[in-house]
Motif scaffolding. Structure first.
Motif, PDB file in Angstrom:
ATOM      1  N   GLN A 157      32.283  76.718  48.577  1.00  0.00           N
ATOM      2  CA  GLN A 157      32.571  76.660  47.384  1.00  0.00           C
ATOM      3  C   GLN A 157      34.068  76.375  46.954  1.00  0.00           C
ATOM      4  N   LYS A 158      34.899  76.904  47.342  1.00  0.00           N
ATOM      5  CA  LYS A 158      36.361  76.710  47.042  1.00  0.00           C
ATOM      6  C   LYS A 158      36.745  75.287  47.524  1.00  0.00           C
ATOM      7  N   CYS A 159      36.428  75.009  48.899  1.00  0.00           N
ATOM      8  CA  CYS A 159      36.822  73.681  49.353  1.00  0.00           C
ATOM      9  C   CYS A 159      36.120  72.547  48.505  1.00  0.00           C
ATOM     10  N   THR A 160      35.010  72.745  48.031  1.00  0.00           N
ATOM     11  CA  THR A 160      34.287  71.634  47.071  1.00  0.00           C
ATOM     12  C   THR A 160      35.386  71.683  45.793  1.00  0.00           C
TER      13      THR A 160
ATOM     14  N   ILE B  61      37.690  68.511  48.711  1.00  0.00           N
ATOM     15  CA  ILE B  61      37.410  67.946  50.198  1.00  0.00           C
ATOM     16  C   ILE B  61      36.092  67.224  50.143  1.00  0.00           C
ATOM     17  N   LYS B  62      35.973  66.355  51.107  1.00  0.00           N
ATOM     18  CA  LYS B  62      34.819  65.221  51.111  1.00  0.00           C
ATOM     19  C   LYS B  62      33.583  65.805  51.726  1.00  0.00           C
ATOM     20  N   LYS B  63      33.885  66.557  53.053  1.00  0.00           N
ATOM     21  CA  LYS B  63      32.813  67.052  53.950  1.00  0.00           C
ATOM     22  C   LYS B  63      32.941  68.149  54.522  1.00  0.00           C
ATOM     23  N   ILE B  64      32.079  68.845  54.893  1.00  0.00           N
ATOM     24  CA  ILE B  64      32.222  70.123  55.911  1.00  0.00           C
ATOM     25  C   ILE B  64      31.281  70.096  57.109  1.00  0.00           C
ATOM     26  N   VAL B  65      31.838  70.588  58.096  1.00  0.00           N
ATOM     27  CA  VAL B  65      31.110  70.450  59.439  1.00  0.00           C
ATOM     28  C   VAL B  65      31.018  71.926  60.023  1.00  0.00           C
ATOM     29  N   PRO B  66      29.974  72.580  59.918  1.00  0.00           N
ATOM     30  CA  PRO B  66      30.222  73.889  60.607  1.00  0.00           C
ATOM     31  C   PRO B  66      30.216  73.644  62.200  1.00  0.00           C
TER      32      PRO B  66
ATOM     33  N   SER C 105      27.683  73.821  47.519  1.00  0.00           N
ATOM     34  CA  SER C 105      28.252  72.432  47.203  1.00  0.00           C
ATOM     35  C   SER C 105      28.079  71.895  46.047  1.00  0.00           C
ATOM     36  N   LEU C 106      26.700  71.866  45.803  1.00  0.00           N
ATOM     37  CA  LEU C 106      26.266  71.008  44.586  1.00  0.00           C
ATOM     38  C   LEU C 106      26.488  71.811  43.213  1.00  0.00           C
ATOM     39  N   GLU C 107      26.478  72.987  43.275  1.00  0.00           N
ATOM     40  CA  GLU C 107      26.823  73.841  42.235  1.00  0.00           C
ATOM     41  C   GLU C 107      28.315  73.889  41.889  1.00  0.00           C
ATOM     42  N   ALA C 108      29.240  73.869  42.915  1.00  0.00           N
ATOM     43  CA  ALA C 108      30.600  73.755  42.906  1.00  0.00           C
ATOM     44  C   ALA C 108      31.038  72.724  42.490  1.00  0.00           C
ATOM     45  N   SER C 109      30.300  71.604  42.585  1.00  0.00           N
ATOM     46  CA  SER C 109      30.796  70.103  42.267  1.00  0.00           C
ATOM     47  C   SER C 109      30.419  69.734  40.666  1.00  0.00           C
ATOM     48  N   LYS C 110      29.277  70.598  40.366  1.00  0.00           N
ATOM     49  CA  LYS C 110      29.021  70.403  38.861  1.00  0.00           C
ATOM     50  C   LYS C 110      30.034  71.249  38.140  1.00  0.00           C
ATOM     51  N   GLN C 111      30.551  72.657  38.483  1.00  0.00           N
ATOM     52  CA  GLN C 111      31.604  73.270  37.738  1.00  0.00           C
ATOM     53  C   GLN C 111      32.914  72.491  37.828  1.00  0.00           C
ATOM     54  N   SER C 112      33.162  71.933  39.062  1.00  0.00           N
ATOM     55  CA  SER C 112      34.694  71.496  39.015  1.00  0.00           C
ATOM     56  C   SER C 112      34.877  69.868  38.455  1.00  0.00           C
ATOM     57  N   GLY C 113      33.678  69.345  38.037  1.00  0.00           N
ATOM     58  CA  GLY C 113      33.680  67.758  37.432  1.00  0.00           C
ATOM     59  C   GLY C 113      33.734  66.982  38.665  1.00  0.00           C
ATOM     60  N   ARG C 114      33.252  67.310  39.855  1.00  0.00           N
ATOM     61  CA  ARG C 114      33.384  66.365  40.798  1.00  0.00           C
ATOM     62  C   ARG C 114      32.343  65.089  40.634  1.00  0.00           C
ATOM     63  N   SER C 115      32.780  63.795  41.174  1.00  0.00           N
ATOM     64  CA  SER C 115      31.898  62.841  40.785  1.00  0.00           C
ATOM     65  C   SER C 115      30.762  62.684  42.265  1.00  0.00           C
ATOM     66  N   ILE C 116      31.289  63.396  43.297  1.00  0.00           N
ATOM     67  CA  ILE C 116      30.352  63.340  44.412  1.00  0.00           C
ATOM     68  C   ILE C 116      30.094  64.917  44.711  1.00  0.00           C
ATOM     69  N   VAL C 117      28.853  64.829  45.648  1.00  0.00           N
ATOM     70  CA  VAL C 117      28.595  66.353  46.191  1.00  0.00           C
ATOM     71  C   VAL C 117      29.193  66.445  47.611  1.00  0.00           C
ATOM     72  N   PRO C 118      30.088  67.234  48.002  1.00  0.00           N
ATOM     73  CA  PRO C 118      30.390  67.162  49.374  1.00  0.00           C
ATOM     74  C   PRO C 118      29.368  67.429  50.481  1.00  0.00           C
ATOM     75  N   ASP C 119      29.340  66.767  51.460  1.00  0.00           N
ATOM     76  CA  ASP C 119      28.183  66.850  52.345  1.00  0.00           C
ATOM     77  C   ASP C 119      28.176  68.091  53.170  1.00  0.00           C
ATOM     78  N   VAL C 120      27.371  68.854  53.229  1.00  0.00           N
ATOM     79  CA  VAL C 120      27.322  70.222  54.651  1.00  0.00           C
ATOM     80  C   VAL C 120      26.545  69.641  55.443  1.00  0.00           C
ATOM     81  N   LEU C 121      27.198  69.351  56.725  1.00  0.00           N
ATOM     82  CA  LEU C 121      26.211  68.745  57.952  1.00  0.00           C
ATOM     83  C   LEU C 121      25.770  70.046  58.699  1.00  0.00           C
ATOM     84  N   MET C 122      24.784  69.517  59.573  1.00  0.00           N
ATOM     85  CA  MET C 122      24.068  70.625  60.527  1.00  0.00           C
ATOM     86  C   MET C 122      25.192  71.067  61.436  1.00  0.00           C
TER      87      MET C 122
END
Length: 245
Positions: A94-97, A101-106, A132-149
């Protein structure tokens, strides 16, 4: 204006459609009316649109104009986050979005208690993508950072040649300060950050990361929790090289 994300195939000939949970939210919670304006993004382009029709499970929109406000940083950060316990990953994503940041890899590391092969890992990924999607909406991002496998630590290291700079905060590093490394790499645009889980990285993992080109850095005299370290590191990078502050 509220912002929503749509798929490419839901935009055609100047008309866009919002379906599913977002449509339900618009119709039953926000109670938008015909003529209400909002912003939509397909992850590449943004548009100002107006509601022209409301169906049972869809909202039909007319594109008014392209929305050109720049909200994405010129610095692309990928966070390789050691899998933490409980719901800490929710906060990290949530906070990194929000900060950009652009991408998160666990990453499964030596000290990770959460394992890639857990039966519910797919449920976790689905929840993390939604956060990630909800945080992108809240923060006004134009992309949704991808969370990979999730990937193993060695697999993560093998992707380092894709980046201009790779940083790995390490509590035993005392000389190499993050801000000093950034000053020497002021033109870096694609940066990755490795954050360990509770317990940090093992010495073997740090040595392996160095062999692949990662730079161990110190964030200061205080030891940060795993859910804090990635947020702080990314914020410093975006302040020094990007558009924060």
């Amino acid at each position: 204006m509220r912002k929503f994300f749509v798929k490419n195939e839901d935009i055609k000939d100047g008309i866009a459609r919002i379906n599913g949970d977002d449509a339900h939210h618009i119709i039953n919670v926000l109670r938008f009316k015909i003529g209400t304006k909002l912003i939509i993004s397909n992850g590449k382009n943004q548009y100002v649109v107006s509601v022209i029709d409301i169906e049972n499970s869809s909202v039909i929109l007319k594109i008014i104009e392209e929305y050109n406000q720049v909200v994405e940083s010129p610095v692309n950060i990928t966070l390789y986050q050691g899998l933490p316990k409980s719901d800490k990953m929710d906060l990290i994503i949530q906070k990194c979005t929000e900060i950009g940041i652009k991408k998160i890899v666990p990453v499964e590391t030596e000290f990770s208690t959460i394992k890639i092969k857990e039966k519910n890992i797919y449920n976790k990924i689905s929840r993390w993508k939604k956060i990630s999607l909800e945080a992108s909406k809240q923060s006004g991002r134009s992309i949704v950072p991808d969370v990979l496998m999730p990937v193993g630590f060695k697999d993560a290291l093998e992707s380092l040649n894709e980046f201009d700079l790779c940083l790995i905060p390490y509590e035993k590093e005392t000389n190499m300060r993050l801000k000093d490394v950034l000053k020497k790499n002021f033109d870096a645009k694609n940066i990755c950050v490795f954050i360990g889980p509770e317990g940090g990285f093992s010495e073997n993992e740090i040595m392996a990361a160095i062999e692949y080109g990662a730079i161990p850095v110190t964030l200061g005299p205080r030891i940060l929790r795993t859910e804090t370290a990635g947020i702080v590191t990314s914020s410093i990078i975006l302040y020094e090289l990007g558009d924060l502050g």
